[in-house]
Design an enzyme around this catalytic site. Structure first.
Site, PDB file in Angstrom:
ATOM      1  NE  ARG A   1     -21.532 -14.876  -2.328  1.00  0.00           N
ATOM      2  CZ  ARG A   1     -22.634 -14.739  -3.058  1.00  0.00           C
ATOM      3  NH1 ARG A   1     -22.562 -14.164  -4.238  1.00  0.00           N
ATOM      4  NH2 ARG A   1     -23.797 -15.163  -2.604  1.00  0.00           N
TER       5      ARG A   1
ATOM      6  CB  CYS B   1     -35.464 -11.316 -26.442  1.00  0.00           C
ATOM      7  SG  CYS B   1     -34.653 -11.522 -28.013  1.00  0.00           S
ATOM      8  CD  GLU B   2     -36.636 -11.439 -20.386  1.00  0.00           C
ATOM      9  OE1 GLU B   2     -37.134 -10.566 -19.647  1.00  0.00           O
ATOM     10  OE2 GLU B   2     -37.244 -12.438 -20.770  1.00  0.00           O
TER      11      GLU B   2
ATOM     12  N   GLY C   1     -21.337 -18.581   3.233  1.00  0.00           N
ATOM     13  CA  GLY C   1     -21.881 -17.222   3.156  1.00  0.00           C
ATOM     14  C   GLY C   1     -20.869 -16.116   3.362  1.00  0.00           C
TER      15      GLY C   1
ATOM     16  CD  GLU D   1     -22.723 -26.172   4.524  1.00  0.00           C
ATOM     17  OE1 GLU D   1     -22.435 -27.387   4.539  1.00  0.00           O
ATOM     18  OE2 GLU D   1     -23.883 -25.758   4.655  1.00  0.00           O
TER      19      GLU D   1
ATOM     20  CE1 TYR E   1     -24.190 -20.259  -5.341  1.00  0.00           C
ATOM     21  CE2 TYR E   1     -22.861 -18.444  -4.515  1.00  0.00           C
ATOM     22  CZ  TYR E   1     -23.462 -19.676  -4.331  1.00  0.00           C
ATOM     23  OH  TYR E   1     -23.320 -20.324  -3.128  1.00  0.00           O
TER      24      TYR E   1
ATOM     25  CE1 TYR F   1     -30.166 -13.704  -5.648  1.00  0.00           C
ATOM     26  CE2 TYR F   1     -28.124 -13.687  -6.887  1.00  0.00           C
ATOM     27  CZ  TYR F   1     -29.132 -14.376  -6.253  1.00  0.00           C
ATOM     28  OH  TYR F   1     -29.093 -15.744  -6.219  1.00  0.00           O
TER      29      TYR F   1
HETATM   30  C1  LIG Z   1     -26.599 -24.348   3.328  1.00  0.00           C
HETATM   31  C2  LIG Z   1     -25.655 -23.551   2.551  1.00  0.00           C
HETATM   32  N1  LIG Z   1     -24.338 -23.771   2.697  1.00  0.00           N
HETATM   33  C3  LIG Z   1     -23.431 -23.084   1.992  1.00  0.00           C
HETATM   34  C4  LIG Z   1     -23.804 -22.100   1.094  1.00  0.00           C
HETATM   35  C5  LIG Z   1     -22.721 -21.401   0.358  1.00  0.00           C
HETATM   36  O1  LIG Z   1     -22.839 -20.059   0.453  1.00  0.00           O
HETATM   37  P1  LIG Z   1     -21.685 -19.128  -0.131  1.00  0.00           P
HETATM   38  O2  LIG Z   1     -21.495 -19.493  -1.539  1.00  0.00           O
HETATM   39  O3  LIG Z   1     -22.243 -17.771   0.024  1.00  0.00           O
HETATM   40  O4  LIG Z   1     -20.483 -19.361   0.692  1.00  0.00           O
HETATM   41  C6  LIG Z   1     -25.159 -21.827   0.925  1.00  0.00           C
HETATM   42  C7  LIG Z   1     -25.627 -20.757   0.035  1.00  0.00           C
HETATM   43  O5  LIG Z   1     -25.960 -19.684   0.524  1.00  0.00           O
HETATM   44  C8  LIG Z   1     -26.106 -22.567   1.660  1.00  0.00           C
HETATM   45  O6  LIG Z   1     -27.405 -22.362   1.510  1.00  0.00           O
HETATM   46  N1  LIG Z   2     -27.037 -17.710  -5.992  1.00  0.00           N
HETATM   47  C1  LIG Z   2     -26.861 -16.754  -4.972  1.00  0.00           C
HETATM   48  C2  LIG Z   2     -26.519 -17.296  -3.658  1.00  0.00           C
HETATM   49  C3  LIG Z   2     -27.327 -18.426  -3.227  1.00  0.00           C
HETATM   50  C4  LIG Z   2     -26.598 -19.101  -2.176  1.00  0.00           C
HETATM   51  C5  LIG Z   2     -27.054 -20.494  -1.940  1.00  0.00           C
HETATM   52  N2  LIG Z   2     -27.912 -20.621  -0.801  1.00  0.00           N
HETATM   53  C6  LIG Z   2     -25.935 -15.655  -5.402  1.00  0.00           C
HETATM   54  O1  LIG Z   2     -25.578 -15.593  -6.517  1.00  0.00           O
HETATM   55  O2  LIG Z   2     -25.561 -14.814  -4.657  1.00  0.00           O
END
Ligand SMILES: Cc1ncc(COP(=O)(O)O)c(C=O)c1O
Ligand SMILES: N[C@@H](CCCC[NH3+])C(=O)O
Length: 439
Positions: free
Chosen positions: A294, A362-363, A249, A291, A391, A335
């Site tokens: 992003r 088409c949106e 995160g 973990e 993502y 988002y």
């Molecule tokens: C359990 C868990 N771990 C790791 C991540 C990876 O998050 P990020 O890609 O924001 O680092 C997520 C996604 O939010 C998650 O749900």
């Molecule tokens: N897919 C999301 C984040 C989800 C993270 C996984 N729990 C994004 O683009 O920001």
């Protein structure tokens, strides 16, 4: 400010450079839309996490959350950089197996793992399940019995703490589909149940507050909260965690308004807080896992599109459409995510105009940006959208039967196709005829 939104490198022709490669050349060779990853940036991010941990001297694992972007080459790259791997589905696990990733370094997250996925993961010999709920615990026990095997788990705890982020990507609050919550006693019940199953070794605890975080306080608050319960669980059930996984995160820069913290800042705050809490309760120092997804790949990815049709509505908006859109980047529609972009085939001139960048689906909601300042554009111009590495491809779809783009890795002077663009044949590969072909 992070690399991707700092001054972008241009060559003498004014073309955008990705690594040492001219983006115009890439687009010519691989066609658009395409994802171009600067592998050097991915390595840099992975090393920033690894080095920050090494400096703290604590035992650790940095597991790349492959949901952010999974393909065989990416999994191989994670391995080259000494990362573990977080998977959340049989598909991500299969990708890791195909890549030859060492299974003992794979962690399996997810709130609804199927019996089949659990079996596949046990057969593959993954390192650890991040168990999310009682249903999974029961399936895991049953499948361990069926296969006459044992496994390690950590429990995903929901600490009741929310990060400041979009509600769709906040996961640590009380009202969340993820994890065992602390305050209703679910988490304690899960600890007790896990300890009672002989085929399951309860290694530790996991939490994940949310994605795109710009603060350490929510993480340290979660750690402090968790430890108050750990102290009690040690006294009542003799449970001492060997692992604390603080999730991912860690926020990145999409636009100049984002000011992400360095990986080092997050790592130091997490480790410091775990040291402090362990000392406070006289508990042995656990291994610390994170973990990130992003923050490893997000800023390294650039999407290249070709501009096509235009529609100017006087005093309202000037639309210009790209040859992709929500099918390769759903984040603006889902988002309200914001991005920065530039023309890749020529440098900005003075006379700028705000363009609304539309996708081709088409949106009406298929808009990538509403007010992007650009020089007067021409159909055929190449648009580079930055920080699309996480993502983007991972959430791509075939809506309107658009083939998913290609993915290219660039490292210094070399570029390499790592995911081929889907063909029309790929789109109908799983289709079956209704009776005979029409003609
Ligand atoms: C359990 C868990 N771990 C790791 C991540 C990876 O998050 P990020 O890609 O924001 O680092 C997520 C996604 O939010 C998650 O749900
Ligand atoms: N897919 C999301 C984040 C989800 C993270 C996984 N729990 C994004 O683009 O920001």
């Amino acid at each position: 400010m992070s690399m991707s939104v700092m001054t972008k490198k241009r060559n003498e022709q004014g073309h955008l450079m990705i690594g040492n490669i001219d983006a115009v050349r890439l687009a010519e060779q691989y066609q658009t839309p395409m994802f171009a990853y600067d592998v050097g940036m991915i390595r840099q991010k992975a090393r920033a996490f690894k080095n920050a941990f090494a400096q703290t001297g604590i035992d650790h694992q940095v597991a790349y959350a492959s949901k952010a972007f999974s393909c065989i080459a990416m999994v191989q790259l994670a391995h080259e950089e000494g990362l573990s791997l977080d998977v959340v589905s049989g598909g991500e696990l299969y990708t890791a197996i195909q890549a030859g990733f060492p299974m003992e370094n794979v962690h399996f997250n997810g709130n609804n793992k199927s019996r089949q996925e659990i079996r596949e993961a046990l057969q593959a010999g993954i390192g650890c399940f991040v168990v999310d709920n009682f249903h999974e615990l029961a399936l895991l026990e049953a499948e361990c019995n069926n296969l006459q095997t044992q496994t390690s788990i950590i429990l995903r705890i929901t600490p009741g703490i929310e990060g400041t982020t979009h509600s769709y990507i906040s996961t640590g609050g009380e009202d969340s589909k993820f994890g065992f919550d602390l305050f209703t006693g679910q988490a304690e019940a899960a600890v007790v149940q896990s300890l009672s199953v002989s085929s399951i070794r309860l290694q530790g605890l996991h939490f994940h507050i949310g994605s795109q975080l710009f603060e350490t306080s929510v993480l340290t608050e979660a750690i402090a909260t968790l430890y108050r319960h750990i102290e009690h669980w040690r006294a009542s059930h003799g449970f001492i965690p060997e692992v604390i996984n603080a999730g991912g995160g860690f926020g990145i820069s999409y636009t100049k308004h984002d000011e992400p913290l360095e990986p080092k800042t997050f790592v130091e705050a997490i480790v410091h807080s775990i040291r402090e809490e362990s000392d406070r309760y006289h508990l042995p120092l656990p291994e610390v896992w994170v973990e990130p997804g992003r923050s490893i790949v997000g800023e390294a990815g650039t999407t290249l599109y070709t501009l096509g049709s235009q529609k100017e509505i006087e005093h309202v908006r000037h639309y210009v459409s790209v040859d992709g859109g929500m099918t390769d980047n759903i984040r603006p529609a889902l988002y309200g995510a914001r991005y920065e972009a530039e023309l890749a085939n020529r440098v900005k001139k003075q006379e700028e105009k705000a363009y609304a960048i539309a996708g081709k689906a088409c949106e009406s909601g298929d808009m990538l940006m509403y007010d992007l300042p650009l020089p007067m554009v021409e159909s055929g111009d190449l648009l580079a959208v930055f920080s699309t590495g996480a993502y983007g491809y991972a959430m791509a779809s075939n809506y309107n039967r658009l083939p998913r783009p290609s993915v290219v890795f660039i490292e210094n002077d070399a570029h390499q196709l790592v995911v081929e663009r889907e063909s029309y044949a790929d789109l109908v590969r799983n289709d079956r005829f209704l009776g005979k072909k029409i003609k």
